[in-house]
Write a protein that holds these residues in place. Sequence first.
Motif, short mmCIF file in Angstrom:
data_model
loop_
_atom_site.label_atom_id
_atom_site.label_comp_id
_atom_site.label_asym_id
_atom_site.label_seq_id
_atom_site.Cartn_x
_atom_site.Cartn_y
_atom_site.Cartn_z
N ALA A 29 -58.66 13.43 6.58
CA ALA A 29 -58.21 13.23 7.96
C ALA A 29 -59.26 13.67 8.97
O ALA A 29 -59.38 13.09 10.06
N LEU A 30 -60.03 14.70 8.63
CA LEU A 30 -61.03 15.22 9.55
C LEU A 30 -62.40 14.59 9.34
O LEU A 30 -63.32 14.82 10.14
N GLY A 31 -62.56 13.84 8.25
CA GLY A 31 -63.85 13.20 7.97
C GLY A 31 -64.91 14.19 7.55
O GLY A 31 -66.09 14.05 7.90
N ILE A 32 -64.52 15.22 6.79
CA ILE A 32 -65.46 16.23 6.34
C ILE A 32 -65.33 16.40 4.83
O ILE A 32 -64.39 15.89 4.20
N SER A 33 -66.29 17.13 4.25
CA SER A 33 -66.23 17.39 2.81
C SER A 33 -65.22 18.48 2.51
O SER A 33 -64.84 19.27 3.38
N LEU A 34 -64.79 18.54 1.27
CA LEU A 34 -63.84 19.56 0.85
C LEU A 34 -64.47 20.95 0.99
O LEU A 34 -63.80 21.92 1.37
N ARG A 35 -65.76 21.03 0.71
CA ARG A 35 -66.45 22.32 0.83
C ARG A 35 -66.46 22.81 2.28
O ARG A 35 -66.23 23.98 2.55
N THR A 36 -66.70 21.87 3.20
CA THR A 36 -66.68 22.23 4.63
C THR A 36 -65.28 22.66 5.05
O THR A 36 -65.11 23.60 5.82
N LEU A 37 -64.26 21.97 4.53
CA LEU A 37 -62.88 22.35 4.85
C LEU A 37 -62.61 23.79 4.43
O LEU A 37 -62.02 24.57 5.19
N TYR A 38 -63.02 24.16 3.22
CA TYR A 38 -62.78 25.51 2.74
C TYR A 38 -63.46 26.54 3.66
O TYR A 38 -62.88 27.60 3.96
N ARG A 39 -64.66 26.23 4.12
CA ARG A 39 -65.36 27.14 5.04
C ARG A 39 -64.61 27.25 6.36
O ARG A 39 -64.49 28.34 6.94
N ASP A 40 -64.11 26.11 6.86
CA ASP A 40 -63.39 26.12 8.14
C ASP A 40 -62.09 26.91 8.03
O ASP A 40 -61.70 27.63 8.97
N VAL A 41 -61.38 26.77 6.92
CA VAL A 41 -60.15 27.54 6.72
C VAL A 41 -60.47 29.03 6.72
O VAL A 41 -59.76 29.84 7.34
N ALA A 42 -61.56 29.41 6.04
CA ALA A 42 -61.96 30.82 6.00
C ALA A 42 -62.30 31.33 7.39
O ALA A 42 -61.97 32.47 7.76
N THR A 43 -62.95 30.49 8.21
CA THR A 43 -63.31 30.88 9.58
C THR A 43 -62.06 31.10 10.42
O THR A 43 -61.96 32.10 11.15
N LEU A 44 -61.11 30.19 10.34
CA LEU A 44 -59.88 30.33 11.12
C LEU A 44 -59.10 31.57 10.69
O LEU A 44 -58.51 32.27 11.52
N ARG A 45 -59.08 31.84 9.40
CA ARG A 45 -58.39 33.04 8.93
C ARG A 45 -59.06 34.30 9.49
O ARG A 45 -58.38 35.25 9.89
N ALA A 46 -60.38 34.29 9.54
CA ALA A 46 -61.11 35.43 10.07
C ALA A 46 -60.83 35.64 11.56
O ALA A 46 -60.92 36.76 12.07
N GLN A 47 -60.47 34.54 12.26
CA GLN A 47 -60.17 34.63 13.68
C GLN A 47 -58.69 34.95 13.96
O GLN A 47 -58.27 35.01 15.11
#
Length: 231
Positions: A29-47
């Motif tokens: 849906a976001l047009g990104i790789s699964l690896r990038t998604l995992y990094r983004d989820v980790a970033t949001l959790r950190a915030q």
Amino acid sequence: MSRASRLLDLLQLLRRHRAPVAGPELARALGISLRTLYRDVATLRAQGADISGDPGLGYVLRPGFTLPPLNLSEDEIEALVLGARWVAARGDARLGAAAEDAVAKVRAVLPEALRESVDAVTLTVPGVQAAMTVVDVAGIRAAIRKEHKIAIAYRDERGALTRRTVWPLLIGFFERVMVLAAWCELRRDYRGFRVDRIAECEVTATRYPRQRKVMVAEWREKQHVVAAARN
């Protein structure tokens, strides 16, 4: 797309779903790789975002995380204002006032450059002569939220009056009328009641014994079956 915009899009995507969403589905849906998604989820959790789930299980955003200041597009502003105007024209007085208050709150937190878009929205809602109601619709809406039974006096199309106890589920807004979808104890089935034909309404202190969300799903399925049969 900037990383900040992508993170906001991920939050909005998670907010649309109450059940866990698979990582690959979010990534597509976001047009990104699964690896990038995992990094983004980790970033949001950190915030501070309370995102539950893990790779292979799916992700769900728990309530309570506050977005940064609103950054709406002009199309999103027009959609919100149009929806609020529709509610103000067709809802009960309390709901109409709430719609106007919501638009005012959105306008107050928008960047100055976008505030004029609220007043200059290019879409409008035609006025209608809605059927008059004599009962407190806000009270029915409160009963729906609390899953409480209501006792009503209802007139059919011929004017015959019956007294019923119903379990209110939804109110459908049509062009000129509102229709209450409910389980009727008298008929032992789902029924639709035009709100303008409800002559009396008393919200009881009794909760109905089943979960509203389960009954709404059953009611929707019944509507699908009826529609299919007509076709």
